[in-house]
Every structure is written in structure tokens, then in C-alpha cells.
Design an enzyme around this catalytic site. Structure first.
Site: not given
Ligand code: IPM
Ligand code: MG
Length: 359
Positions: A143, A190, A222, A246, A250
């Protein structure tokens, strides 16, 4: 009376709704325990683009770095979706993380027992509850790595690159967190493909003898994505890179069924920490007194604990939230189907209930 300076970034969508309630809870804590929380509101994200043309005005970063902690609501929304990459609201997040040097992101994925019906996994898989801490590297890797594009748009690239010190400081936090929890850390990578992952493993192996009580394991990303839905109870602390963290955070938050409830902390070495709910800006319900403020309120608990060392106060907030849930109060997002309408409340009422439960 101690005074703490907190920069607040309401941001976009429901951000202002939830930050208002969170500050109300902080004030109640201040009153009860004798602290003075002083807020400075600053602009970031879409709100900043509208007013200044920039997602992260210099003034904002300056104020944040000069404060004792930063509390962020949410940024982004469809209104700004078509702007070029470096002008998008999300750029504010990356800019804040990089600018404040908050390199470690702690994302607890916890199932609240009161909300277990919302967990999408079968009870035999998640029946014993879920309590995972993802420690995500936040200011390096792909990133932040070198990226580019050929002039004729025929190719584009992004680079995953990690230095040993960058890896070490994340793992240190992972090991230390594990020591305070169930003493297990899984490094997700990975390493069957990526050289940078192999370096993560080498650094882990070098550090592990300093934490003999921590049981270390390694897992390919994975497989980890699959294991999270197959047997999430096997995980305690997961330490991983920016991108893998990231994605997995989620997934982990969704399987708790408590996504409207989850907080996060981004920490650096000695500067202020950045605290925010993990959910987004939900522009469709902005300003309608419908948003769930609990994840932001719980982010305040993390703020008190990690930035101000106020454990008792942090626990008081967490207990108050549990008490409100135990009493059956819900915002719409966590109510589930056929929930008794007289127990579903708006943003403001939810904030007031937490304050009441603090007394
Ligand atoms: C998070 C979000 C951010 C990230 C995005 C919005 C840049 O998805 O905080 O996880 O990828 O870090
Ligand atoms: Mg995120």
C-alpha cells in the site's frame, strides 16, 4: 485534573453522528473519574475535499500530530468516488497513518454474546465465541510501496517491500499482545511464493525465543482465509502484512456478526494513536439518527487504554456497553429480524443509554 488533548475527525456520512455520541461518553468518563478531555475538530476525507480541495489538509495532520490521541469517525462516500486516486477521501486515511507514523493496527474481532444470533457461522463452528486480535502492519508493504504505470497504460505495478525493523516492530506488538491473551500468535503470509514473506518468517523465528511462552505458528494467507470460516476458534493473535491484514480483518469482523460493534487502534512508537470504528461511513443513513455509535464508543475505550493508560476507565466503557446490550437495547443494524420495536433505538438514545449505564 489531568487534561488530555484529543483531535476529532468526524469525516463523512455517519461520522459526525457517531463522534458526537462518543465525545458525550468521554465527557461522562471525564466527569466521573476526574479527567478533562479537550477536543479539537479537524477536517479529513470528503468533508475536507469539499471545503479545501484536499482530502487531508496540512493543518489537520499538524493538529493530529500535536494532540494526545486522535478519534476518527469515517471517511468516504459515493459523492467523491470518481475523483482521481490521490484526491479520494481514502487518501486521507493513508496520509494520516503515514504522517502520524502509526505503523501497527490492532483490530479485535470479538463476538458479543448478546449478538451471537447474527454470526453467519453455524453454532457448532462459532458456538464458543470468537475473540481474535489481528495485528496488521499499517504503513508499509504494497500500500506504500513503489508503484507506477507505463505511459501508454499497457502495464501498472505495485511493490511489496518490507525491512527487518518494519517487521520486528509489528511482531513485537504481536508477541506482547499474545502474552496478555491466550499466548498464541499466527503469522499469516504467502511464504511459498513471496520473498518478503520469507523474511517475515525469519524475523519471527529470531524473535520467538524471547517469548518462550507464546506458541508461534505460520499460515499461508489463502489457508487462513479458509480456516477463519472453518475453525475460527483456533486463532488468538494474527500478525500480518498491510494487505493481508486489510483483507482478513474484514473477513474476521464479518464472521463475528458484530461488525457494527468493532473498534480499532493504530499505534506508533510514542506519538498519538489513531482510533476509529472499523465500519464505513454509511452515507445512506447519515444524519438520520440511525447509526450505531457503539464501535466508536468502544474505540474510545481502546484510546483510554492504549494512549492514556486509563485501564479502569476503558473497562468502565466496555462494561457499560455490555450492560446496555444485556438490557436488550439495539440500534437497527444489530437488531436482527423481528426484534421488538420498542427496544430499537437511534444514535442519540444509544449514546445516552451508555452514559446512563456508566453511572
Ligand atoms: C481499512 C480500509 C482502508 C485500508 C482503505 C479505505 C484505504 O479498507 O481501514 O481497512 O485499506 O486500509
Ligand atoms: Mg479494509
Amino acid at each position: 485534573m489531568a487534561t488530555y488533548k484529543i483531535a476529532t475527525i468526524p469525516g463523512d456520512g455517519i461520522g459526525p453522528d457517531i463522534i458526537r455520541e462518543a465525545c458525550g461518553v468521554m465527557d461522562a468518563i471525564g466527569k466521573k473519574y476526574g479527567h478533562n478531555f479537550e477536543y479539537t475538530e479537524v477536517l479529513a476525507g470528503g468533508a475536507a475535499i469539499d471545503k479545501t480541495g484536499e482530502p487531508l489538509p496540512e493543518e489537520t495532520l499538524k493538529t493530529c500530530c500535536a494532540s494526545d490521541a486522535v478519534l476518527l469517525g469515517a471517511v468516504g462516500g459515493p459523492k467523491w468516488d470518481n475523483l482521481p486516486g490521490n484526491k479520494r477521501p481514502e487518501k486521507a486515511l493513508l496520509g494520516l497513518r503515514g504522517g502520524m507514523k502509526v505503523y501497527a493496527n490492532l483490530r479485535p474481532a470479538v463476538m458479543f454474546k448478546q449478538l451471537s444470533a447474527a454470526c453467519p457461522l453455524k453454532p457448532e463452528i462459532a458456538g464458543n465465541g470468537l475473540d481474535i486480535l489481528i495485528v496488521r502492519e499499517l504503513t508499509g508493504g504494497i500500500y506504500f510501496g513503489e508503484r507506477g504505470r507505463k505511459e501508454d497504460n499497457s502495464e501498472a505495478w505495485d511493490t511489496e517491500r518490507y525491512s527487518v525493523p518494519e517487521i520486528e516492530r509489528i511482531l513485537k506488538l504481536g508477541f506482547e499482545s499474545a502474552m496478555k491473551r491466550r499466548k498464541k500468535m499466527c503469522v499469516v503470509d504467502k511464504a511459498n511464493i513471496l520473498e518478503s514473506s520469507r523474511l517475515w518468517r525469519e524475523v519471527t523465528a529470531r524473535m520467538a525465543p524471547n517469548y518462550p511462552e507464546v506458541e508461534v505458528s505460520y499460515m499461508y494467507v489463502d489457508n487462513a482465509a479458509m480456516q477463519l470460516v472453518r475453525n475460527p476458534g483456533q486463532f488468538d493473535v494474527i500478525a500480518t502484512s498491510n494487505m493481508f491484514g486489510d483483507i482478513l480483518s474484514d473477513e474476521a469482523s464479518q464472521i463475528t456478526g458484530s461488525i457494527g460493534m468493532l473498534a480499532s487502534a493504530s499505534l506508533g512508537d510514542d506519538g498519538p494513536g489513531l482510533y476509529e470504528p472499523i465500519h464505513g461511513s454509511a452515507p445512506d443513513i447519515a444524519g438520520q439518527d440511525k447509526a450505531n455509535p457503539l464501535a466508536t464508543i468502544l474505540s474510545c475505550a481502546m484510546l483510554l487504554r492504549y494512549s492514556f493508560n486509563l485501564d479502569k476507565e476503558a473497562l468502565a466503557i466496555e462494561n457499560a456497553v455490555e450492560k446496555v446490550l444485556d438490557a436488550g437495547w439495539r440500534t437497527g443494524d444489530i437488531a436482527g429480524k423481528d426484534y421488538p420495536a420498542d427496544k430499537i433505538v437511534g444514535t442519540k438514545k444509544m449514546g445516552a443509554l451508555v452514559i446512563e449505564a456508566l453511572q
